[in-house]
Design an enzyme around this catalytic site. Structure first.
Site, PDB file in Angstrom:
ATOM      1  N   LYS A  35       0.851  -1.200   0.000  1.00 15.10           N
ATOM      2  CA  LYS A  35       0.000   0.000   0.000  1.00 15.10           C
ATOM      3  C   LYS A  35       0.881   1.243   0.000  1.00 15.10           C
ATOM      4  O   LYS A  35       2.100   1.161   0.233  1.00 15.10           O
ATOM      5  CB  LYS A  35      -0.906  -0.025   1.225  1.00 15.10           C
ATOM      6  CG  LYS A  35      -0.173   0.024   2.556  1.00 15.10           C
ATOM      7  CD  LYS A  35      -1.132  -0.218   3.726  1.00 15.10           C
ATOM      8  CE  LYS A  35      -0.393  -0.225   5.044  1.00 15.10           C
ATOM      9  NZ  LYS A  35      -1.265  -0.662   6.154  1.00 15.10           N
ATOM     10  N   TYR A 256      17.992  29.441   9.230  1.00 12.89           N
ATOM     11  CA  TYR A 256      16.824  30.209   9.668  1.00 12.89           C
ATOM     12  C   TYR A 256      16.685  30.196  11.183  1.00 12.89           C
ATOM     13  O   TYR A 256      16.874  29.159  11.823  1.00 12.89           O
ATOM     14  CB  TYR A 256      15.546  29.638   9.058  1.00 12.89           C
ATOM     15  CG  TYR A 256      15.395  29.931   7.584  1.00 12.89           C
ATOM     16  CD1 TYR A 256      15.303  31.242   7.132  1.00 12.89           C
ATOM     17  CD2 TYR A 256      15.336  28.896   6.666  1.00 12.89           C
ATOM     18  CE1 TYR A 256      15.161  31.516   5.777  1.00 12.89           C
ATOM     19  CE2 TYR A 256      15.188  29.158   5.307  1.00 12.89           C
ATOM     20  CZ  TYR A 256      15.100  30.467   4.872  1.00 12.89           C
ATOM     21  OH  TYR A 256      14.956  30.727   3.534  1.00 12.89           O
TER      22      TYR A 256
HETATM   23  C1  LIG Z   1      -0.545  -1.797   6.677  1.00 11.44           C
HETATM   24  C2  LIG Z   1      -1.103  -3.083   7.128  1.00 11.44           C
HETATM   25  C3  LIG Z   1      -0.255  -4.146   7.441  1.00 11.44           C
HETATM   26  C4  LIG Z   1       1.253  -4.015   7.444  1.00 11.44           C
HETATM   27  O1  LIG Z   1       1.666  -3.355   8.619  1.00 11.44           O
HETATM   28  P1  LIG Z   1       3.207  -3.179   8.963  1.00 11.44           P
HETATM   29  O2  LIG Z   1       3.214  -2.605  10.324  1.00 11.44           O
HETATM   30  O3  LIG Z   1       3.762  -2.226   7.956  1.00 11.44           O
HETATM   31  O4  LIG Z   1       3.830  -4.505   8.858  1.00 11.44           O
HETATM   32  C5  LIG Z   1      -0.833  -5.349   7.777  1.00 11.44           C
HETATM   33  N1  LIG Z   1      -2.180  -5.507   7.819  1.00 11.44           N
HETATM   34  C6  LIG Z   1      -3.021  -4.487   7.541  1.00 11.44           C
HETATM   35  C7  LIG Z   1      -4.486  -4.713   7.636  1.00 11.44           C
HETATM   36  C8  LIG Z   1      -2.516  -3.242   7.199  1.00 11.44           C
HETATM   37  O5  LIG Z   1      -3.359  -2.249   6.913  1.00 11.44           O
END
Ligand SMILES: *Cc1c(COP(=O)(O)O)cnc(C)c1O
Length: 365
Positions: A35, A256
């Protein structure tokens, strides 16, 4: 010459980290979670390193289309399921497996016309209180789904809120087990933290695990454990160069707000990386960096296009020297993204996801 900043995606590190996740859950199949454009790495760029996964899990339908466009014919799972009825048409067309977490999604499925029934991951809210049916309502949701001609196999899933911390997963795992005991179907539990810390436990029955962050080489439970502790390697490096140097006398300030003031004579380097590249502006003086592979620190405020590093103890470094903001240096040393994230009060996830569009990205093995 382009501005001297570049991100590198390390294919071999992705492959290695995926293998590390597999070792932690040897009996499970592994979803590589891609994702958010593979956590900022780029789905197309990360694909070669992750194609050894059993499936790809993601949220956006357009990302699912991109994975199919790469020639992937194996499983793809929509972690939040569909958002509106017509999304189901794409699920049918691209053979996407999808999460069902609410009654409205069951209603949409019941109205959907499809030749091929869909593989569903039915989600339980075992305590996170974001998505899913409560343990009390889970069985009736399963029964309703199971009666639909649009539905093929139903798998069971839940997501842990505290896999990275002292609370752990025992309570949620027990709720999930209790409410699904006599239901058929494969189980999918375990993000990265649960995979690395808990998947070996006999009480954890996982047919599918879902590691994300670990695959990209960041520790899900930093600072308790480092990426190196888990044997993970950075899959993304952000490197830039020094484009100017300055000498400071006692009392001179940098940048800055004059946020850093020298209390001794110093030499500093100006680096072609700023918050418009995705480097957090919140990183204070003292945030670790590598200069020609050696550890140094930032000084003063990060600005839009530049930041300042301390060269006082690095007399050989100067114009054109390589600076590693996170990941691997040309010299082979590593600065974990988790250390930089910690300095900014956040987590590695946020930094990798926020790598800016303007940074050129190279893929290497
Ligand atoms: C994003 C997600 C994961 C992966 O999580 P990590 O902490 O990056 O390993 C797993 N399951 C679901 C439902 C997620 O949304």
């Amino acid at each position: 010459m382009p501005r001297p900043i570049q991100a590198t995606i390390h294919t071999a590190a992705l492959r290695h980290n995926l293998a590390t996740a597999r070792l932690a859950a040897p009996d499970a199949q592994v979803w590589a979670v891609v994702k958010a454009n593979a956590y900022g790495h780029g789905i197309e760029r990360a694909f070669e390193g992750l194609r050894g996964a059993d499936g790809f899990a993601l949220l956006d339908l357009n990302e699912a289309e991109r994975v199919r466009a790469l020639g992937w014919r194996g499983p793809i799972l929509l972690l939040e399921g569909v958002f509106e009825p017509r999304d189901l048409e794409l699920c049918s067309r691209l053979n996407l497996w999808h999460t069902v977490h609410c009654d409205e999604q069951i209603d949409m499925l019941a109205q959907h016309k499809t030749q091929e029934p869909h593989r569903i991951f039915l989600k339980m809210n075992s305590g996170m209180n974001r998505l899913g049916f409560s343990p009390q309502r889970f069985r009736s949701a399963w029964t309703r789904l199971n009666a639909l001609p649009q539905v093929d196999e139903i798998s069971l899933m839940t997501h842990f809120s505290d896999a990275d911390g002292p609370k752990g997963i025992a309570q949620q795992m027990a709720r999930f087990e209790e409410a699904t005991r006599d239901l058929p179907g494969e189980r999918s539990v375990c993000n990265s933290a649960a995979t690395l810390r808990h998947a070996h436990a006999a009480s954890v029955k996982a047919d599918w695990v879902r590691p994300g962050i670990a695959v990209y080489g960041s520790a899900p439970d930093f600072p308790e454990h480092s990426a190196a502790h888990w044997g993970l390697r950075p899959a993304m490096s952000l490197n830039a160069k020094i484009i100017a140097t300055q000498s400071l006398a006692v009392g001179d300030s940098v940048g800055y707000g004059s946020a850093f003031v020298a209390n001794k004579a110093m030499r500093v380097g100006i680096v072609a990386c700023g918050y418009a590249d995705g480097y957090p502006r919140l990183c204070p003086t003292g945030t670790p960096v590598l200069v020609e592979g050696a550890r140094s620190r930032t000084l003063g405020r990060v600005s839009m296009d530049m930041l300042v590093v301390d060269l006082t103890d690095l007399p050989q470094a100067g114009m054109g020297s390589g600076v590693t903001l996170w990941g691997q240096s040309a010299q082979g040393t590593v600065l974990s993204i988790d250390e930089v994230a910690q300095a900014a009060g956040t987590v590695g996830y946020e930094l990798m996801c926020a790598l800016a569009q303007r940074v050129p990205v190279m893929v290497e093995d």
